[in-house]
Design an enzyme around this catalytic site. Structure first.
Site, PDB file in Angstrom:
ATOM      1  N   GLU A 149      -1.736  -3.560 -25.596  1.00 24.94           N
ATOM      2  CA  GLU A 149      -1.542  -4.661 -24.596  1.00 24.94           C
ATOM      3  C   GLU A 149      -1.788  -5.991 -25.078  1.00 24.94           C
ATOM      4  O   GLU A 149      -1.287  -6.901 -25.138  1.00 24.94           O
ATOM      5  CB  GLU A 149      -2.205  -4.278 -23.303  1.00 24.94           C
ATOM      6  CG  GLU A 149      -1.925  -3.016 -22.588  1.00 24.94           C
ATOM      7  CD  GLU A 149      -2.849  -1.947 -23.052  1.00 24.94           C
ATOM      8  OE1 GLU A 149      -3.272  -0.913 -22.146  1.00 24.94           O
ATOM      9  OE2 GLU A 149      -3.152  -1.640 -24.314  1.00 24.94           O
ATOM     10  N   CYS A 177      -7.020  -0.506 -20.302  1.00 30.67           N
ATOM     11  CA  CYS A 177      -8.337  -0.266 -20.065  1.00 30.67           C
ATOM     12  C   CYS A 177      -9.007  -1.693 -19.176  1.00 30.67           C
ATOM     13  O   CYS A 177      -7.944  -2.568 -18.945  1.00 30.67           O
ATOM     14  CB  CYS A 177      -9.291  -0.226 -21.117  1.00 30.67           C
ATOM     15  SG  CYS A 177      -9.183  -1.866 -22.377  1.00 30.67           S
ATOM     16  N   CYS A 224      -8.306  -4.992 -21.433  1.00 30.83           N
ATOM     17  CA  CYS A 224      -6.905  -5.319 -21.192  1.00 30.83           C
ATOM     18  C   CYS A 224      -6.444  -5.875 -19.873  1.00 30.83           C
ATOM     19  O   CYS A 224      -5.740  -6.829 -19.723  1.00 30.83           O
ATOM     20  CB  CYS A 224      -6.223  -4.101 -21.737  1.00 30.83           C
ATOM     21  SG  CYS A 224      -6.148  -3.759 -23.332  1.00 30.83           S
TER      22      CYS A 224
END
Length: 152
Positions: A81, A107, A110
């Protein structure tokens, strides 16, 4: 979900195959789409000019016994990402109001980047052990949807 979601998720899986992550099952791919047009892609791998984990022959996280979903900073790889957002900045492409398709749930690191980049929707397939990430999406109005493969 519609046929476009299916196609872009297939593309995320293709991009994941380019990953340089040594850890099996951790090849991650991301595709940023706006108005049904692919803007950028990203996969997890080492920064430009650095040896990849595959080249090193080991996963640093596995070597140090770091559990998945924790201490993301201790890794040679940049997340898929992040690479997709960085690519948009590098080539000067706006991703405001775009959708990010990713093979795995982002996560929390991100998630913050996704929120501030202006992405408005995230579609992911596999879970990730970082429930804190969902807080950022919920509080900012970024839509997050789990993709379900179409049954044959």
């Amino acid at each position: 979900m519609d046929k476009w979601d299916h196609r872009f998720m297939e593309m995320a899986h293709l991009v994941a195959s380019w990953s340089s992550c040594f850890n099996e099952g951790r090849a991650i791919g991301a595709v940023i789409v706006k108005d049904k047009r692919v803007m950028t892609t990203g996969y997890n791998g080492a920064p430009a000019g650095m040896k990849t984990c595959k080249e090193r022959g080991e996963c640093l996280r596995r070597k140090l016994g770091i559990p998945s979903g924790t201490r993301q900073e201790v890794c040679y790889a940049i997340h898929a990402e992040q690479n997709a957002v960085i690519q948009a900045a590098k080539i000067g492409v706006s991703i405001q109001d775009a959708t990010l398709y990713c093979t795995h749930q982002p996560c929390s690191v991100c998630a913050k980047i996704i929120v501030n980049s202006g992405i408005r929707r995230v579609v992911y397939e596999q879970g990730y052990p970082d429930d804190f990430a969902l807080t950022f999406f919920a509080e900012t109005g970024v839509v997050i949807e789990r993709y379900q493969k179409e049954s044959a």
